[in-house]
Write a protein that holds these residues in place. Structure first.
Motif, mmCIF file in Angstrom:
data_model
loop_
_atom_site.group_PDB
_atom_site.id
_atom_site.type_symbol
_atom_site.label_atom_id
_atom_site.label_comp_id
_atom_site.label_asym_id
_atom_site.label_seq_id
_atom_site.Cartn_x
_atom_site.Cartn_y
_atom_site.Cartn_z
ATOM 1 N N VAL A 21 0.796 -1.239 0.055
ATOM 2 C CA VAL A 21 -0.056 0.096 0.101
ATOM 3 C C VAL A 21 0.902 1.122 -0.037
ATOM 4 N N CYS A 22 0.620 2.097 -1.083
ATOM 5 C CA CYS A 22 1.585 3.379 -1.070
ATOM 6 C C CYS A 22 1.411 4.113 0.326
ATOM 7 N N PRO A 23 2.407 4.697 0.911
ATOM 8 C CA PRO A 23 2.216 5.635 1.885
ATOM 9 C C PRO A 23 1.459 6.707 1.718
ATOM 10 N N HIS A 24 1.453 7.264 0.628
ATOM 11 C CA HIS A 24 0.768 8.463 0.169
ATOM 12 C C HIS A 24 -0.779 8.322 0.406
ATOM 13 N N ALA A 25 -1.458 7.436 -0.336
ATOM 14 C CA ALA A 25 -2.855 7.458 -0.125
ATOM 15 C C ALA A 25 -3.252 5.871 -0.564
ATOM 16 N N TYR A 26 -4.270 5.414 -0.805
ATOM 17 C CA TYR A 26 -4.552 4.025 -1.068
ATOM 18 C C TYR A 26 -4.298 3.732 -2.307
ATOM 19 N N ALA A 27 -3.076 3.002 -2.708
ATOM 20 C CA ALA A 27 -3.019 2.495 -3.900
ATOM 21 C C ALA A 27 -2.114 0.985 -3.805
ATOM 22 N N LEU A 28 -2.216 0.221 -4.434
ATOM 23 C CA LEU A 28 -1.331 -0.946 -4.570
ATOM 24 C C LEU A 28 -0.326 -0.900 -5.688
ATOM 25 N N GLU A 74 6.323 2.297 -10.112
ATOM 26 C CA GLU A 74 5.755 3.603 -9.932
ATOM 27 C C GLU A 74 4.234 3.473 -9.483
ATOM 28 N N CYS A 75 3.861 4.199 -8.563
ATOM 29 C CA CYS A 75 2.346 4.150 -7.888
ATOM 30 C C CYS A 75 1.464 4.498 -9.185
ATOM 31 N N PRO A 76 0.335 3.686 -9.051
ATOM 32 C CA PRO A 76 -0.523 3.906 -10.274
ATOM 33 C C PRO A 76 -1.572 5.255 -9.979
ATOM 34 N N LEU A 77 -1.337 5.586 -8.823
ATOM 35 C CA LEU A 77 -2.195 6.866 -8.559
ATOM 36 C C LEU A 77 -1.649 8.200 -8.513
ATOM 37 N N HIS A 78 -0.358 8.484 -7.939
ATOM 38 C CA HIS A 78 -0.099 9.715 -8.201
ATOM 39 C C HIS A 78 1.615 9.764 -8.504
ATOM 40 N N GLU A 79 1.991 8.582 -8.970
ATOM 41 C CA GLU A 79 3.018 8.360 -9.818
ATOM 42 C C GLU A 79 4.418 8.570 -8.757
ATOM 43 N N ALA A 80 4.342 8.343 -7.425
ATOM 44 C CA ALA A 80 5.548 8.227 -6.615
ATOM 45 C C ALA A 80 6.252 6.974 -7.169
ATOM 46 N N VAL A 81 7.636 7.086 -7.174
ATOM 47 C CA VAL A 81 8.473 6.081 -7.637
ATOM 48 C C VAL A 81 9.581 5.510 -6.402
ATOM 49 N N GLY A 104 8.560 11.944 -6.243
ATOM 50 C CA GLY A 104 6.889 11.966 -6.051
ATOM 51 C C GLY A 104 6.525 12.058 -4.585
ATOM 52 N N PRO A 105 5.146 11.949 -4.442
ATOM 53 C CA PRO A 105 4.685 12.103 -3.132
ATOM 54 C C PRO A 105 4.462 11.074 -2.191
ATOM 55 N N GLY A 106 5.358 10.206 -2.540
ATOM 56 C CA GLY A 106 5.396 8.800 -1.422
ATOM 57 C C GLY A 106 5.461 9.093 -0.012
HETATM 58 S S1 FES Z 1 -1.095 6.966 -3.734
HETATM 59 FE FE1 FES Z 1 0.771 6.519 -4.336
HETATM 60 S S2 FES Z 1 1.556 8.481 -4.868
HETATM 61 FE FE2 FES Z 1 -0.330 8.811 -4.091
#
Ligand code: FES
Length: 107
Positions: free
Chosen positions: A42-49, A61-68, A79-81
């Protein structure tokens, strides 16, 4: 140290990580340069796998906001991780990927 079976080795490919819920935690299993790596999924930024994101050259690369993140170290590269990912020790036992829940984080 107790090891927990996650999946068969064939279920993990370089560009298709395995995603599974192990003892209540979402875990991504990656294959990079012939080695397996386990990261919190789970991405630490928001909820995305993260395992559903784009994987290339040892980075995901996170599929939601592209943190790498670096798959080998869990380090947030840009990115916003917000922080690095927890890593878990991995071993292959009789073709099964196993992990243990001792977290390894990058300083
Ligand atoms: S949820 Fe992964 S970068 Fe925002």
């Amino acid at each position: 140290m107790s090891w927990i079976g996650v999946c068969d080795a064939e279920q993990v490919q370089e560009d298709f990580p395995y995603s599974g819920k192990i003892e209540g935690k979402e875990i991504g299993i990656y294959l990079v340069d012939g080695e397996f790596y386990a990261l919190e999924d789970v991405c630490p930024h928001a909820y995305a796998l993260l395992s559903q994101g784009f994987v290339e050259d040892g980075k995901v690369e996170c599929p939601l906001h592209e943190a790498v993140f670096d798959v080998k170290t869990g380090q947030c590269l840009h990115g916003p991780g917000g922080r690095n990912l927890n890593r878990y020790p991995v071993r292959v036992f009789e073709n099964q990927i196993q992990i243990t829940f001792i977290e390894e984080t990058v300083a």
